[in-house]
Design a protein around this motif. Structure first.
Motif, mmCIF file in Angstrom:
data_model
loop_
_atom_site.group_PDB
_atom_site.id
_atom_site.type_symbol
_atom_site.label_atom_id
_atom_site.label_comp_id
_atom_site.label_asym_id
_atom_site.label_seq_id
_atom_site.Cartn_x
_atom_site.Cartn_y
_atom_site.Cartn_z
ATOM 1 N N GLY A 1 10.032 -0.667 0.685
ATOM 2 C CA GLY A 1 10.212 -1.295 1.987
ATOM 3 C C GLY A 1 9.211 -2.374 2.310
ATOM 4 O O GLY A 1 9.022 -2.692 3.487
ATOM 5 N N VAL A 2 8.579 -2.967 1.301
ATOM 6 C CA VAL A 2 7.769 -4.159 1.574
ATOM 7 C C VAL A 2 8.673 -5.232 2.176
ATOM 8 O O VAL A 2 8.303 -5.939 3.115
ATOM 9 N N HIS A 3 9.865 -5.346 1.624
ATOM 10 C CA HIS A 3 10.961 -6.077 2.266
ATOM 11 C C HIS A 3 11.864 -5.031 2.906
ATOM 12 O O HIS A 3 12.528 -4.264 2.199
ATOM 13 N N GLY A 4 11.899 -4.979 4.211
ATOM 14 C CA GLY A 4 12.552 -3.880 4.900
ATOM 15 C C GLY A 4 14.028 -3.737 4.624
ATOM 16 O O GLY A 4 14.576 -2.637 4.721
ATOM 17 N N TYR A 5 14.704 -4.822 4.273
ATOM 18 C CA TYR A 5 16.146 -4.744 4.066
ATOM 19 C C TYR A 5 16.518 -4.122 2.725
ATOM 20 O O TYR A 5 17.688 -3.791 2.494
ATOM 21 N N VAL B 1 -1.883 13.497 -11.867
ATOM 22 C CA VAL B 1 -2.198 12.214 -11.243
ATOM 23 C C VAL B 1 -2.232 12.423 -9.736
ATOM 24 O O VAL B 1 -1.544 13.292 -9.196
ATOM 25 N N ASN B 2 -3.074 11.665 -9.058
ATOM 26 C CA ASN B 2 -3.090 11.653 -7.603
ATOM 27 C C ASN B 2 -2.045 10.661 -7.102
ATOM 28 O O ASN B 2 -2.107 9.476 -7.433
ATOM 29 N N LEU B 3 -1.095 11.138 -6.323
ATOM 30 C CA LEU B 3 -0.043 10.278 -5.798
ATOM 31 C C LEU B 3 -0.392 9.777 -4.407
ATOM 32 O O LEU B 3 -0.825 10.546 -3.543
ATOM 33 N N LEU B 4 -0.195 8.492 -4.188
ATOM 34 C CA LEU B 4 -0.247 7.889 -2.863
ATOM 35 C C LEU B 4 1.061 7.134 -2.695
ATOM 36 O O LEU B 4 1.353 6.222 -3.475
ATOM 37 N N ALA B 5 1.864 7.537 -1.725
ATOM 38 C CA ALA B 5 3.203 6.987 -1.568
ATOM 39 C C ALA B 5 3.374 6.404 -0.173
ATOM 40 O O ALA B 5 3.042 7.059 0.821
ATOM 41 N N VAL B 6 3.896 5.191 -0.111
ATOM 42 C CA VAL B 6 4.185 4.524 1.163
ATOM 43 C C VAL B 6 5.672 4.172 1.151
ATOM 44 O O VAL B 6 6.077 3.184 0.547
ATOM 45 N N PRO B 7 6.500 4.984 1.805
ATOM 46 C CA PRO B 7 7.945 4.750 1.706
ATOM 47 C C PRO B 7 8.431 3.470 2.366
ATOM 48 O O PRO B 7 9.385 2.856 1.883
ATOM 49 N N CYS B 8 7.816 3.063 3.474
ATOM 50 C CA CYS B 8 8.324 1.896 4.204
ATOM 51 C C CYS B 8 7.161 1.070 4.733
ATOM 52 O O CYS B 8 6.605 1.369 5.791
ATOM 53 N N VAL B 9 6.816 0.029 4.019
ATOM 54 C CA VAL B 9 5.686 -0.832 4.400
ATOM 55 C C VAL B 9 6.016 -1.651 5.642
ATOM 56 O O VAL B 9 5.142 -1.924 6.458
ATOM 57 N N SER B 10 7.294 -2.014 5.810
ATOM 58 C CA SER B 10 7.692 -2.945 6.880
ATOM 59 C C SER B 10 8.779 -2.332 7.767
ATOM 60 O O SER B 10 9.968 -2.659 7.633
ATOM 61 N N PRO B 11 8.412 -1.464 8.694
ATOM 62 C CA PRO B 11 9.436 -0.777 9.501
ATOM 63 C C PRO B 11 10.199 -1.686 10.451
ATOM 64 O O PRO B 11 11.386 -1.447 10.703
#
Length: 306
Positions: free
Chosen positions: A86-90, A113-123
C-alpha cells in the motif's frame, strides 16, 4: 483501454499550482474504508504480533493512524525482514498480500527472522484508490531525507528504530490499466510535461536494485510465483515499462536514487513485486496469492543465504 489525450486539470505545459491541486483533490472520492478493511485485520493479528502505531496522518477532516506489526519475540540476534504494501494505496493486492501472509504463512518464520510488516503505508490513497497522497505526491518517489510525503517520512522513522539489521525488504505493488488511463497522464499534467503513452505488462514481474543486484534471489522469487500466476514477457523492444529485462520477469532500477521504498533498510535482498490484476489471465484472488508466494520465496531464499 481508452487513453486520454489531455488530463482535465491544469494548463498545458505548466506545472500545477495549488488551485490545480485542489481541483485534483476534489476528484478523489472515498470508495472504501481503511478501518473496516485493514485496521480490523491488524487488530485481530495483534493477538500474535506486537501492534505498533508509528504515526498519524492528518489531512483536513481525515485522520489516519499508521500501523505496523512486529514479531512478538523480537530477537536482536536474528536478522530482520521488512514487508510493505500500500505504498501506492490503489494497488490492492499489495495490501491484501501482506495481511494474507501474516494470517496464513508468517508463523513458519518464527525463530528464523524478525518480521516487521506494514500492510498499508498510504491509507488516504487506499480509501480513494489513488496512487498519490493527499498532497498529490507519489510516496514511492519520496523515500529520502526531508521527504515531502508524510507517509514516507513516518515509515523511514519506524525503520530507524528497529534494533536489528535488515536482511530483506519486499515491497508489494501492482501495475494496472489505470496507470495508463489515469495516473501517468495526471503525473505529466502535474509536472507540466507531455504525456507519452506506454504499455502495461501482462503478468508478474520484479524490480531489482541496479546498485545491488541479486539475480539468484530474484529468480527464486520468479520461479515460485510462476507456480501461481503468469510472468510478464518483455515487449517488442525487450523491455518492461521502458526498462530492459535483466532476466525473466526482472528489471532493475537505482532504488535509492529514485527514492523508492525498498532503498530504506540497506538490506542485502530487496525487490519490488508487480502484478497485473486487469489481465484476463488472472483474478484479484490469484494476484494476492502471487504476492504471498513472492514473500515466502524471498524469505526462504534470504534465510538460506544470509
Amino acid at each position: 483501454m481508452t487513453i486520454p489525450t489531455r488530463y482535465p486539470i491544469g494548463t498545458l505545459g505548466e506545472p500545477w499550482d495549488e488551485d490545480a491541486r485542489n481541483q485534483w483533490r476534489a476528484r478523489q472520492e472515498r470508495q472504501r474504508g481503511y478501518d473496516a478493511d485493514i485496521v480490523s485485520r491488524i487488530r485481530a493479528l495483534a493477538e500474535h504480533y506486537d501492534e505498533i502505531a508509528y504515526g498519524q496522518l492528518d489531512y483536513g477532516d481525515d485522520a489516519y493512524a499508521l500501523y505496523a506489526l512486529r514479531s512478538r519475540a523480537f530477537d536482536p540476534k536474528l536478522p530482520a525482514a521488512l514487508v510493505t504494501g500500500g505504498v501506492h494505496g490503489y494497488e490492492t493486492s499489495g495490501v491484501m498480500g501482506v495481511l494474507d501472509f501474516l494470517e496464513t504463512r508468517a508463523a513458519r518464520y518464527a525463530g528464523k527472522v524478525n518480521l516487521l510488516a506494514v500492510p498499508c503505508v498510504s491509507p488516504w490513497a487506499y480509501e480513494r484508490v489513488s496512487r498519490w497522497n493527499h498532497d498529490a505526491i507519489d510516496p514511492n518517489r519520496s523515500f529520502h531525507a526531508n521527504s515531502p510525503a508524510r507517509e514516507a517520512a513516518a515509515l523511514m522513522a519506524l525503520v530507524g528504530t528497529t534494533q536489528a539489521g535488515f536482511l530483506l525488504h519486499i515491497d508489494l505493488h501492482e501495475t494496472t490499466d489505470s496507470d495508463e488511463r489515469e495516473f501517468r497522464p495526471a503525473l505529466a499534467a502535474r509536472d507540466g510535461k507531455a504525456f507519452e503513452p506506454g504499455e502495461v505488462p501482462d503478468g508478474f514481474y520484479l524490480v531489482d536494485d541496479s546498485a545491488n543486484p541479486q539475480p539468484a534471489f530474484q529468480q527464486a522469487v520468479i520461479a515460485a510465483v510462476a507456480q501461481v500466476t503468469h510472468i510478464a514477457p518483455p515487449d517488442a523492444k525487450g523491455e518492461i515499462i521502458g526498462s530492459p529485462i535483466v532476466a525473466q520477469g526482472v528489471i532493475a532500477y537505482p532504488l535509492a536514487e529514485l527514492g523508492l521504498c525498498t532503498s530504506i533498510t540497506g538490506a542485502r535482498y530487496t525487490t519490488i513485486t508487480e502484478v497485473y490484476p486487469d489481465s484476463p489471465r488472472t483474478t484479484p484472488e490469484e494476484c494476492v496469492r502471487a504476492q504471498v508466494a513472492a514473500l515466502c520465496a524471498g524469505l526462504d531464499y534470504a534465510i538460506a543465504h544470509p
